[in-house]
Design a protein around this motif. Sequence first.
Motif, PDB file in Angstrom:
ATOM      1  N   UNK A   1       4.824 -58.827 -24.976  1.00  0.00           N
ATOM      2  CA  UNK A   1       4.569 -57.890 -26.072  1.00  0.00           C
ATOM      3  C   UNK A   1       5.641 -56.807 -26.125  1.00  0.00           C
ATOM      4  N   UNK A   2       5.867 -56.300 -27.344  1.00  0.00           N
ATOM      5  CA  UNK A   2       6.765 -55.165 -27.521  1.00  0.00           C
ATOM      6  C   UNK A   2       5.979 -53.862 -27.554  1.00  0.00           C
ATOM      7  N   UNK A   3       6.578 -52.811 -27.026  1.00  0.00           N
ATOM      8  CA  UNK A   3       5.975 -51.469 -27.040  1.00  0.00           C
ATOM      9  C   UNK A   3       7.055 -50.467 -27.438  1.00  0.00           C
TER      10      UNK A   3
ATOM     11  N   UNK B   1       3.662 -52.823 -30.336  1.00  0.00           N
ATOM     12  CA  UNK B   1       4.174 -53.285 -31.631  1.00  0.00           C
ATOM     13  C   UNK B   1       4.081 -54.800 -31.783  1.00  0.00           C
ATOM     14  N   UNK B   2       3.323 -55.446 -30.904  1.00  0.00           N
ATOM     15  CA  UNK B   2       2.977 -56.835 -31.129  1.00  0.00           C
ATOM     16  C   UNK B   2       3.896 -57.858 -30.504  1.00  0.00           C
ATOM     17  N   UNK B   3       3.625 -59.123 -30.871  1.00  0.00           N
ATOM     18  CA  UNK B   3       4.303 -60.235 -30.214  1.00  0.00           C
ATOM     19  C   UNK B   3       5.698 -60.519 -30.743  1.00  0.00           C
ATOM     20  N   UNK B   4       5.985 -60.065 -31.953  1.00  0.00           N
ATOM     21  CA  UNK B   4       7.270 -60.396 -32.576  1.00  0.00           C
ATOM     22  C   UNK B   4       8.470 -60.070 -31.710  1.00  0.00           C
ATOM     23  N   UNK B   5       8.585 -58.847 -31.247  1.00  0.00           N
ATOM     24  CA  UNK B   5       9.731 -58.501 -30.411  1.00  0.00           C
ATOM     25  C   UNK B   5       9.785 -59.350 -29.141  1.00  0.00           C
ATOM     26  N   UNK B   6       8.622 -59.690 -28.601  1.00  0.00           N
ATOM     27  CA  UNK B   6       8.590 -60.492 -27.384  1.00  0.00           C
ATOM     28  C   UNK B   6       9.119 -61.896 -27.618  1.00  0.00           C
ATOM     29  N   UNK B   7       8.726 -62.487 -28.734  1.00  0.00           N
ATOM     30  CA  UNK B   7       9.222 -63.822 -29.075  1.00  0.00           C
ATOM     31  C   UNK B   7      10.741 -63.774 -29.237  1.00  0.00           C
ATOM     32  N   UNK B   8      11.209 -62.742 -29.917  1.00  0.00           N
ATOM     33  CA  UNK B   8      12.643 -62.584 -30.137  1.00  0.00           C
ATOM     34  C   UNK B   8      13.363 -62.383 -28.804  1.00  0.00           C
ATOM     35  N   UNK B   9      12.751 -61.587 -27.943  1.00  0.00           N
ATOM     36  CA  UNK B   9      13.336 -61.346 -26.621  1.00  0.00           C
ATOM     37  C   UNK B   9      13.475 -62.654 -25.861  1.00  0.00           C
TER      38      UNK B   9
END
Lengths: 567, 567
Positions: free
Chosen positions: A293-295, A396-404
């Motif tokens: 997850x993004x924070x 801030x949800x899963x989006x940034x994590x997937x991108x990471x």
Amino acid sequence: MKWWGWGVEGVSFHHEDKPRLAPFVRDKVGIDITTPAASAPLRFEDLDIPEPQLPDALGDRLTRAVGAGNVTTDPMERLVHTYGKSVRDLVRIRRGQLGRMPDVVVYPSSTEETAAVVDAVVQADAVLIPFGGGSNIAGSLEAPAGETRTVVSVDLGRMRKVLQIDEESGLALIEAGAQGPDLEEQLNKRGWTIGHFPDSFSHSTLGGWIATRSSGMQSDRYGDIADITRGLTMAMPPAPGQEKGEVLTLRPLPSTSTGPSVREMVLGSEGRLGVITEAWVNVKRVAEERVVLGYFFPDFATGLAALHEINTSDASTLVARISDERETQFSLATSKRSKGLSKYVTKALMAYLVRKGWDLDKLSMSFIGYEGSKSHVALQQRLVREIVGKHGGIVVGKGPGVLYDQKKFDTPYIRDFLLDRGATADVSETAAPWSRLKPLYDNVIATAEKAFADIGCQGYIMCHLSHNYHSGACLYFTFAIAYEGEDVLARYDVVKRAIQGEFIRSGGTLSHHHGVGVEHSPWLEDDVSPAGAKMIGRLFDGTDPGRNLNPGKVVHTGEPGVSILSE
Amino acid sequence: MKWWGWGVEGVSFHHEDKPRLAPFVRDKVGIDITTPAASAPLRFEDLDIPEPQLPDALGDRLTRAVGAGNVTTDPMERLVHTYGKSVRDLVRIRRGQLGRMPDVVVYPSSTEETAAVVDAVVQADAVLIPFGGGSNIAGSLEAPAGETRTVVSVDLGRMRKVLQIDEESGLALIEAGAQGPDLEEQLNKRGWTIGHFPDSFSHSTLGGWIATRSSGMQSDRYGDIADITRGLTMAMPPAPGQEKGEVLTLRPLPSTSTGPSVREMVLGSEGRLGVITEAWVNVKRVAEERVVLGYFFPDFATGLAALHEINTSDASTLVARISDERETQFSLATSKRSKGLSKYVTKALMAYLVRKGWDLDKLSMSFIGYEGSKSHVALQQRLVREIVGKHGGIVVGKGPGVLYDQKKFDTPYIRDFLLDRGATADVSETAAPWSRLKPLYDNVIATAEKAFADIGCQGYIMCHLSHNYHSGACLYFTFAIAYEGEDVLARYDVVKRAIQGEFIRSGGTLSHHHGVGVEHSPWLEDDVSPAGAKMIGRLFDGTDPGRNLNPGKVVHTGEPGVSILSE
């Protein structure tokens, strides 16, 4: 691997789909990345590759050891085995400064063949340099300038099998030349993972990880390679007057009280004690659930405090990293036009944060990952969310994590892109106790800014925290200077030395997971005290009195007692 | 410490309040513990204590180093510093076989004083043996028989302060001579704990834990001492021709990639590289909640499987141990008449288990502990209960856990009690991968039974698992033989060697947390391979070429290459 840069031919970094990047780089580093490459590497045909020095007797013996097809003096092969991938290596090789290239490259296929190669090299009083994926950035793969003996590069590339999985114990026996994706695929097929994912993962090997004390981005859950490695096999040099060296064999053990740890002597030995050929490593079942997850935090100091509290809580994470405001700005500038991070970092979110009173220039972005059963992952997310909220951060949800996850192995490509456009970028990382992290961070930023001024170049430095431990964490700095003239390495050295010196002065170690090599060896005495450096030196010299094995690495071979700090 | 046995004067083991113990011991070991002691130690007055050999020059220099009141040749002082507390040590000292006693005992109060002592001893070509709590059972504290040089015992007993707590990092700087209860009290006062509780806790020191690679019963949560120790200071010997030795100083670091780990070279070095004077250790806040629960399993194999599954699950434990049927029977036999375990292990419970179809002779008792926030502890208990239930085990409540906590440091007293009554008892522990634990256990039991038969003594051996790791665990064996004649140590050796050899043959290490000393050094080459043993030897000899520091420990000094296995 490309001989002149990172990764495979045909893959490189592009800016065209990242509209905010060119303005960002122009502002921060002062170069225009939209112009055609200002500085390209020489062509292979234009390189001045010296004739190999390989005495017939040694050549014959190497051939007997590994077979005729596996001994080569081919210029391209020798070129690829000349350097690692540090910025110093890239600058030199792009210019055709080839240093003391290896004379011959040898590909053993087993511990026995490797032992025969070690015996041959030592008896011929030649020099042996083990070569895994060639991704080292500490200068660990380079023969000393002016080395007059024959230099033999021993490439473990044929030894890449997962030999055995002890499913009951969660242990796998893997050949040292296995590269990350290859060994992970072999493990995954049977439902297992090593969980070790350094940035270099795509092009580094198990043997290289062990030889340099590597750490992967999921070390919070899986441990550093020093924890993961439970046993190993290493071909060692023959004692003076002996025909054959011994093979060190450490059986897999969960723990032991047997004297000074021989396993830990091999970890980080960078080829100076022998050639690691196989290792027993901890493996885990591929987890039921994995979430990153993004924070967002209002600033870096707040985020650091939150990560520290997470670390002392009962929550367990897979990975927990946080970027300073500088790296956050860079990350936002590399987001693509239409998908990924930009989709989530919308104007609406930013407006909301501004309404909350956040200064967007101080925004600090964090990724925290979780792994295990679904219920375990859900619980850890909840525990972390509470702590994040308490410190004023938001999820801030899963989006940034997937991108990471998608981008995590791409970072090294950016360096070649920048070199092509007149900027020199590199990394330096350390680890320090929690109480020293923020002061160390502040000191390093100030020291780097001063160094940029001293060399008269526009520069940029940014940082993230990753790899959490009970008593501290790793801080990973990336820096770039807008310069590419003849003396670029001299200017680079001023900055690199300033940063490394500050690590030590501020209570950090010389490197958290890149190893010592020759880049960091001037700080060895500062890191482990002069007495500690001598202990390491005695271990090396006692094992390899002829200094045939990767000479000059780890232990500073300049004037004794002269450290960068005392200069 | 008593000079002739474990613990403080006036504290000893009693059987009178444990009505089931005498019949149990009569049945299993064949001795009657209700009779008066068959064999008592000699009286101090009857011991033949040799005159100390202390040259005036060395005596003067030691006095200058630590002050006149802190250098002593008092016979009782020398006696207390002669041995550790192995069964071999106890048998000999009770008989007045004093071996090569130290000539002088020195009490430094600081790193500087310790360094001055090391310098004085090495320059006088004397022998130095560091002494912490004197609880060692691997022969690490004994001068070699026939040592002709002056033997100096360096007791760290004056160095017992917690010097500093870095509250933000969870790190404490503690002097090496601090004994368990003392340092824990100093930490507890400020809300912290080291969490390191070996069986020897009451009489062992931080320096001793580090020097022997100790592990505490709560290692599942706190790690082994090798994990807990993050930095240290060690006074090292002067190089040949030098006046002063260097002081090794390792700053506290959460992790590092700096070459072969110097920290790990000191861990387990048993005084052969220098005298550890201070260490930075991980400390944690005293937890909100701590619970230790008892569990029963129908047999040991079932319990082992359950503990293994707990270890691979998302549950985290403070401690998880399980006794085999033999140790379970012993534990039940030591329960007191009216309180503690007996209150819980009622006829009703046993009747219930019989109705469930359990064979009570195969009952296997387990303790599993939890620590952290109340909610964390509650969750871990639930996760463990599910796994225990799946394997057919049952929770038997907090009673056994409370009793375990009360009794956990008392075990060593039983040895003296048995020696007084004609039985010789000792322990041997190992660690091995999960896949090898049950076969190793079966092999060791069979090997010990055969050894008992070979020496013609009735004997008993029992075992528990403790200290869990991803890839394996520790198995801890306790054994007793009913014999106390002149040749008791020769008979004991047959059993001890059989067990140690079986550890190695079955894939275990020579010791999980007791260290090597001289008791286990014959298996060093089997454990780390001959090449590994040579690496350790080179480290020692390179640092201490005169072999002035605790000579003969760790590295087997018998005929090279001769291991017990090849005998």
